[in-house]
Enzyme design. Structure first.
Site, short mmCIF file in Angstrom:
data_model
loop_
_atom_site.label_atom_id
_atom_site.label_comp_id
_atom_site.label_asym_id
_atom_site.label_seq_id
_atom_site.Cartn_x
_atom_site.Cartn_y
_atom_site.Cartn_z
N CYS A 236 13.74 10.71 6.34
CA CYS A 236 13.91 10.36 7.72
C CYS A 236 15.27 10.48 8.25
CB CYS A 236 13.61 8.79 7.74
SG CYS A 236 14.38 7.87 6.56
N LYS B 76 0.83 -1.32 -0.16
CA LYS B 76 -0.09 0.02 0.09
C LYS B 76 0.80 1.21 0.05
CE LYS B 76 -1.45 2.59 2.97
NZ LYS B 76 -1.36 3.99 2.25
N GLU C 107 10.86 0.82 9.79
CA GLU C 107 11.62 1.80 9.30
C GLU C 107 10.86 3.23 9.61
OE1 GLU C 107 14.73 1.72 8.31
OE2 GLU C 107 14.89 -0.64 7.77
N GLU D 152 10.58 15.63 14.46
CA GLU D 152 11.01 15.56 13.28
C GLU D 152 10.52 17.06 12.48
OE1 GLU D 152 9.63 11.96 11.61
OE2 GLU D 152 11.49 11.84 10.48
#
Ligand code: NAP
Length: 493
Positions: free
Chosen positions: A298, A188, A264, A395
């Site tokens: 990331c 997906k 991850e 982040e």
């Protein structure tokens, strides 16, 4: 194709991308003909519509993967490897078109999109070579009375969920080792950027992947479509790339049927510049670690920790370089910084910058959205960012470089490790002892030593702490898709 693609080029690559769900080797509509709109983030205008899967479509995709698993597991490793090799070759030959499509749906500059296509294709080449190197063992029991046969088998049906920031590479990093190992799968992609994955599915089919091995379901209902597949029990593995909060939810769902998981997840990379660093090299590394993908990575440097004695020149040089970057539509020649992926992302980045400034950070450059259509944000450098600022913990996922100073190595390490994340750290020093000492003590799965780029298909990518579980790429990448079976053999000598 000319350097700046024409409107016809754009139209052609969008038209070439399949828009259905890919189930059992066929492109088909979603139940009820549901569709969702894919937008160009540089204009905010719709690019196209794609099928929007329902939970029933998700179930059909899992059925197809389950039906294909047994025979695919028995396909000769060399044949699986050849499919991957051909995929690499086709992707490489069509890199320009694939890159343009990615730029249109995601926003990154064309040169970076080409870089990602090369990176994604390389996973297919790397794992085409690994498919034929799956080995096992034979041993004599310590008492000599039996023999051990140890071999590796595919994990079985896999579920993959991938993010929008690297629309080709994040899928390739999972699909290639799964095919090499003999696993079938349902993937997906993010609803924001499904077209790149649709093209990869088409290319894999052209390369000879049997029907049902790869099934693609794009949906606006990620949770309702994927949760039943995770809880179904027939899939044996979930591999997810995305944010830590979503990863936690998926881990909890996977617990019910004890799925193997690879996660991850998010990062909050520290970028350490010591007083003995080569400052030009550090600025070069900072540009890469911060500005690759507009900061939407990331692995993006999220906290610049700089020794007090070099903080001033480092901040000035970095702000100068950031200030010269050309912001614009990623398809235009010379553009180095594209838009953020959507309005929500841009508002979040701007909110983090305002919060830091309110709490005392100094603006060295940037710190505002760009007017006009599209979701652009100016490359930004902030100095003296206080520890209370939200961006120290969260982040940023945008082109913002917050700098704070340190006075000694212990202070730098304590600050670097003061995070729930542990994906990657960057270290700039010319002193070998310090480089090794600091690398060993950093709590992250990867360290960039005098470099701002760690990603490489031949190396193990992944994080510790709440940045994830498992590794993608490298020699151990295929292990995530293999089970070890041990056969005890009675032996009478
Ligand atoms: P996200 O919101 O976690 O979404 C990632 C994927 O999960 C998307 O496909 C999303 O679908 C889907 N999703 C969201 N909620 C779900 C649910 N309840 N159940 C099942 N699937 C769900 O992350 P993102 O904003 O796309 O990506 C950015 C994040 O990914 C950052 O945190 C970044 O650090 C991380 N990332 C990590 C790595 C790594 O290798 N460690 C690499 C790249 C990115 P929709 O998009 O369709 O909603």
């Amino acid at each position: 194709m000319a350097n700046t693609p024409t409107a016809q080029d754009e139209h052609r690559v969008v038209e070439a991308a399949p828009t259905g769900l890919f189930i059992g080797g066929e492109w088909r509509s979603a139940t009820g003909d549901r569709t969702l709109v894919v937008e160009d983030p540089s204009t905010g205008e719709p690019l196209t519509e794609v099928a929007d899967a329902t939970p029933a479509d998700g179930a059909a995709a899992l059925d197809a993967a389950v039906a294909a698993q047994d025979s695919f597991a028995r396909m000769a490793p060399r044949d699986r490897g050849e499919i991957l090799r051909r995929t690499y070759e086709i992707m490489t030959a069509r890199a320009d078109d694939l890159a343009l499509l990615m730029t249109l749906e995601m926003g990154k500059p064309l040169a970076e999109a080409k870089g990602e296509i090369a990176y994604a294709a390389e996973f297919f080449r790397w794992f085409s070579e690994e498919a034929v190197r799956i080995d096992g063992g034979y041993a004599i029991a310590p008492n000599g009375a039996s023999r051990f046969l140890i071999h590796k088998q595919p994990v079985g049906v896999c579920l993959f969920i991938t993010p929008w920031n690297f629309p080709a590479a994040m899928g390739a990093r999972k699909i290639a080792p799964a095919v090499a190992a003999g696993c079938t799968m349902v993937i997906k992609p993010s609803e924001l950027t499904p077209l790149s994955m649709h093209m990869i599915a088409d290319i894999l089919t052209e390369a000879g992947l049997p029907p049902g091995v790869l099934n693609v379901v794009t949906t606006s209902e990620a949770g309702p479509v994927m949760e039943p597949l995770i809880r179904d029990g027939r899939a044996r593995k979930l591999s997810f790339t995305g944010s830590t909060p979503v990863g936690r939810i998926l881990l909890a769902q996977s617990a019910e049927k004890v799925l193997r998981t690879s996660m991850e997840l998010g990062g909050n990379a520290p970028f350490l510049v010591f007083d003995d660093a080569d400052l030009d090299k550090a600025v070069e590394g900072a540009m890469l670690a911060k500005m690759r993908n507009m900061g939407e990575a990331c692995t993006a440097a999220n906290r610049f920790l700089v020794h007090r004695s070099v903080a001033e020149p480092f901040a000035e040089k970095l702000a100068e370089r950031m200030g010269t970057l050309t912001v614009g539509r990623g398809t235009e020649e010379g553009v180095q910084v594209g838009p953020l992926v959507d309005g929500k992302s841009r508002a979040k980045v701007d909110g983090l910058v305002r919060d830091a400034v309110e709490k005392g950070a100094d603006v060295v450059g940037g710190a505002e959205p760009v007017d006009g259509p599209g979701y652009f944000y100016r490359p930004t450098v902030l100095r003296d960012v206080p520890i209370q600022a939200r961006m120290v913990r969260e982040e940023i996922f945008g082109p913002v470089a917050p700098i704070t100073v340190f006075d000694d190595d212990d202070q730098a390490l304590a600050a670097a490790n003061d995070s729930e994340f542990g994906l990657v750290s960057y270290v700039f020093t010319e002193n070998l002892d310090r480089a090794l000492r600091v690398s060993e003590r950093l709590e992250s799965g990867m360290v960039g030593l005098n470099t701002g780029l760690v990603s490489n298909p031949a190396a193990p990518f992944g994080g510790v702490k709440q940045s994830g579980l498992g590794r993608e790429g490298g020699r151990i990448g295929i292990e995530e898709f293999l089970e070890t079976k041990y056969v005890a053999i009675g032996f009478s000598g």
